[in-house]
Design a protein around this motif. Structure first.
Motif, short mmCIF file in Angstrom:
data_model
loop_
_atom_site.label_atom_id
_atom_site.label_comp_id
_atom_site.label_asym_id
_atom_site.label_seq_id
_atom_site.Cartn_x
_atom_site.Cartn_y
_atom_site.Cartn_z
N ALA A 253 0.97 -0.86 0.02
CA ALA A 253 0.40 -0.18 0.16
C ALA A 253 0.66 1.37 -0.15
O ALA A 253 -0.07 2.25 -0.23
CB ALA A 253 -0.74 -0.08 1.18
N LEU A 254 1.92 1.24 -0.02
CA LEU A 254 3.28 1.77 0.31
C LEU A 254 2.91 3.28 -1.43
O LEU A 254 2.73 4.28 -0.68
CB LEU A 254 4.32 2.21 0.49
N THR A 255 2.99 2.80 -1.51
CA THR A 255 2.96 3.04 -3.20
C THR A 255 1.97 3.03 -4.11
O THR A 255 1.79 5.06 -4.27
CB THR A 255 3.96 2.02 -4.28
N THR A 325 9.90 -1.27 -9.71
CA THR A 325 10.27 -0.68 -11.26
C THR A 325 9.06 0.47 -11.38
O THR A 325 9.87 1.61 -11.69
CB THR A 325 10.14 -1.92 -12.10
N GLY A 326 7.18 -0.36 -11.32
CA GLY A 326 7.02 1.10 -11.91
C GLY A 326 6.50 2.41 -11.19
O GLY A 326 6.92 3.06 -11.64
N VAL A 327 6.76 2.61 -9.61
CA VAL A 327 7.07 3.73 -9.09
C VAL A 327 8.48 4.71 -9.09
O VAL A 327 8.47 5.74 -9.34
CB VAL A 327 6.69 3.55 -7.49
N LEU A 328 9.24 3.98 -9.95
CA LEU A 328 10.29 4.31 -9.92
C LEU A 328 10.50 5.10 -11.54
O LEU A 328 11.08 6.43 -11.68
CB LEU A 328 11.56 3.58 -9.74
N TYR A 403 8.40 8.87 -4.66
CA TYR A 403 8.33 8.17 -5.09
C TYR A 403 10.10 7.13 -5.54
O TYR A 403 9.83 6.33 -5.59
CB TYR A 403 8.25 8.90 -6.64
N PHE A 404 11.18 7.50 -4.90
CA PHE A 404 12.38 7.43 -5.17
C PHE A 404 11.56 6.77 -3.21
O PHE A 404 12.50 5.42 -3.08
CB PHE A 404 13.20 7.85 -4.85
N VAL A 405 11.72 6.68 -2.67
CA VAL A 405 10.93 6.63 -1.22
C VAL A 405 10.30 5.05 -0.76
O VAL A 405 10.54 3.86 -0.69
CB VAL A 405 10.62 7.55 0.00
N ALA A 406 9.64 5.24 -1.99
CA ALA A 406 8.36 4.22 -2.11
C ALA A 406 8.78 3.15 -2.90
O ALA A 406 9.01 1.50 -2.61
CB ALA A 406 7.20 4.59 -2.63
N GLY A 407 9.53 3.55 -3.96
CA GLY A 407 10.31 2.51 -4.91
C GLY A 407 11.60 1.75 -3.89
O GLY A 407 11.88 0.50 -4.16
N GLY A 408 12.34 2.60 -3.51
CA GLY A 408 13.52 2.10 -3.07
C GLY A 408 12.91 1.16 -1.28
O GLY A 408 13.50 -0.24 -1.57
#
Length: 498
Positions: A253-255, A325-328, A403-408
């Motif tokens: 749910a984060l992303t 991958t999608g969020v990045l 987006y960087f935080v969610a992807g990582g």
């Protein structure tokens, strides 16, 4: 399909998905453009909306029907508040929208479905129906995004509030119909009546035939016995796999939480797109996610193709990898690439949520699912509160940081989850192999992860074997004892061929 089944699997999830996702189209944009609220308070207001969803999900652990009724009623009152209030007043707008969040009744509906199919001989039926149920939710999300963006663009806040009133009213009517049918079925359900002597004779004949078939293999018998008593044994406790799945719901749910909290304002500010276009983009993403999840999880062809890539539960890791991958990709400063990333994110997000729901239902008894089902939603919505609070703040620092935080975080958790699944599956296969005399490879060919969990949960010897190996590992690594191998329990040695 029965009327009650249609309500639980199709109609109520559809209206729930529409009602709870509609505010994401207008809430942040209206706060920033109409009321000029700074990002700190935007985050707080969106967090309040997400927190109200947590409250209803938590309440559903003990009283699912009451929480469903009260939450949907409060949500209806929220849209009415927004519709009737002065459009220039911030307080009723925020209060009404936050009230809509109480419509979070997904965990209640999941419990309805799990209980509805608990007596079915096919244990996979409940998992399949939960997949269909989530597909109905996603269709409702597509409906809300596609219609809500246009309504807000041309009829402003009054139009979208009226649209929400209609959706919530239909959701409440669906619940009332389900509740009446539930009362009627509990009084007349033939399953509650004792069988006649002739019926009992037929049942005994069928049971004797089935028992003869089961004796063909000790492993087959073990699996069949485990499936037969899994939902009936209330003493079976949840395992750490159940709880790690609850956490995974939150990471998944984060992303999507960041995407929903800042996505509309991101498209508006970074790419100068109108709300109708934003609604279309979100609708396309949701439709793509629905199509991907349904085609992969609800069709034989799709499931076979997914199995070639990754079998359960590693298909969840594959979906999480796609989400990260999608969020990045969505963070790349190009509108076409951003849209492609959002669509990719939503496709894998819906696929991942469906696979997680299916696995959790497969390895949970009905009694445990009364807690685990809502708890997954509680964790999920709690992480949504975090994304709602931090998303606008991070956006204010640099628009692409969320987006960087969610992807990582997603990719790191995917690595941890893969290792945990692999270790657990290896241990359960070894324990079952020791119990039956088969090799791990043979057990792996004839079972899957969920089946191995069910067999382990219903067999005290296998559980003890796994716990014994844990104690041996702890002794070797922390107490300094020199032990060459974990002790192996005696077992009946049978040839691998049947």
């Amino acid at each position: 399909m029965k009327v009650k089944e249609f309500l639980v699997i199709g109609m109520m999830p559809f209206f729930y998905g529409s009602a709870t996702r509609l505010p994401f189209i207008y809430f942040v944009i209206h706060l920033v453009d109409n009321f000029e609220v700074d990002m700190l308070w935007v985050g707080i207001y969106v967090a309040l909306y997400q927190a109200s969803r947590v409250v209803t999900s938590t309440f559903s652990i003990v009283l699912p029907k009451l929480s469903h009724f009260m939450g949907t009623s409060i949500g209806l009152a929220g849209f009415i508040t927004v519709y009737l209030s002065d459009n220039n007043l911030l307080t009723p707008f925020v209060a009404g929208t936050v009230m809509v969040g109480f419509s979070e009744c997904m965990s209640s509906m999941q419990k309805y479905a799990k209980v509805m199919y608990q007596n079915e001989s096919d244990r996979e039926l409940a998992s399949r129906k939960l997949r269909y149920q989530y597909a109905a939710v996603m269709l409702g999300v597509v409906f809300a995004f596609s219609v809500g963006g246009f309504v807000y663009q041309y009829k402003f806040i009054d139009g979208v509030a009226l649209f929400g009133i209609i959706v919530e009213a239909l959701a409440l009517a669906s619940f009332f119909l389900y509740f009446l049918l539930e009362l009627n079925s509990s009084a007349t359900d033939p399953n509650n009546l004792p069988p006649t002597s002739s019926t009992r004779s037929v049942v005994e004949d069928v049971a004797a035939f089935v028992n003869r078939i089961r004796t063909l293999s000790i492993l087959t018998k073990m699996v069949n016995d485990a499936n037969a008593k899994f939902d009936k044994d209330k003493a079976i406790a949840a395992t750490w796999v159940n709880w790690i799945m609850c956490i995974s719901f939150g990471i998944e749910a984060l992303t999507i939480g960041y995407n929903l909290s800042i996505g509309p304002i991101f498209m508006l500010n970074q790419f100068n797109r109108q709300t109708s276009i934003i609604g279309i983009m979100f609708a396309v993403g949701s439709a793509s996610g629905t199509l991907a999840a349904v085609s992969v999880t609800c069709t034989d062809t799709g499931r076979k193709r997914l199995k070639k890539i990754a079998d359960s539960p590693f298909d969840i890791c594959f979906a999480m990898l796609g989400i990260g991958t999608g969020v990045l990709v969505a963070a790349i400063p190009s509108f076409p690439v951003h849209v492609a990333g959002v669509i990719l994110l939503m496709c894998f997000n819906d696929l991942g949520a469906t696979l997680m729901t299916e696995l959790q239902a497969s390895i949970s008894t009905t009694n445990n699912y009364r807690l685990l089902g809502p708890m997954g939603q509680v964790v999920r919505r709690s992480l949504n509160v975090v994304t709602a609070l931090t998303g606008p703040l991070l956006f204010g620092v640099y628009p692409r940081i969320p987006y960087f935080v969610a992807g990582g975080v997603t990719l790191i958790w995917t690595t941890i989850l893969y290792g945990a699944f692999k270790s657990r599956f290896k241990k359960t296969l070894a324990a079952i192999g020791q119990k039956t005399g088969y090799s791990q490879e043979t057990v792996a060919q004839r079972t899957n992860f969920a089946t191995a969990e069910v067999v382990t949960a219903t067999n005290a010897d296998i559980r003890a074997n796994i716990d014994q190996n844990k104690e041996w590992w702890f002794t070797c690594h922390f107490k300094g004892r020199s032990v060459d191998a974990a002790p192996i329990k005696e077992s009946v040695q049978l040839p691998d061929n049947l």
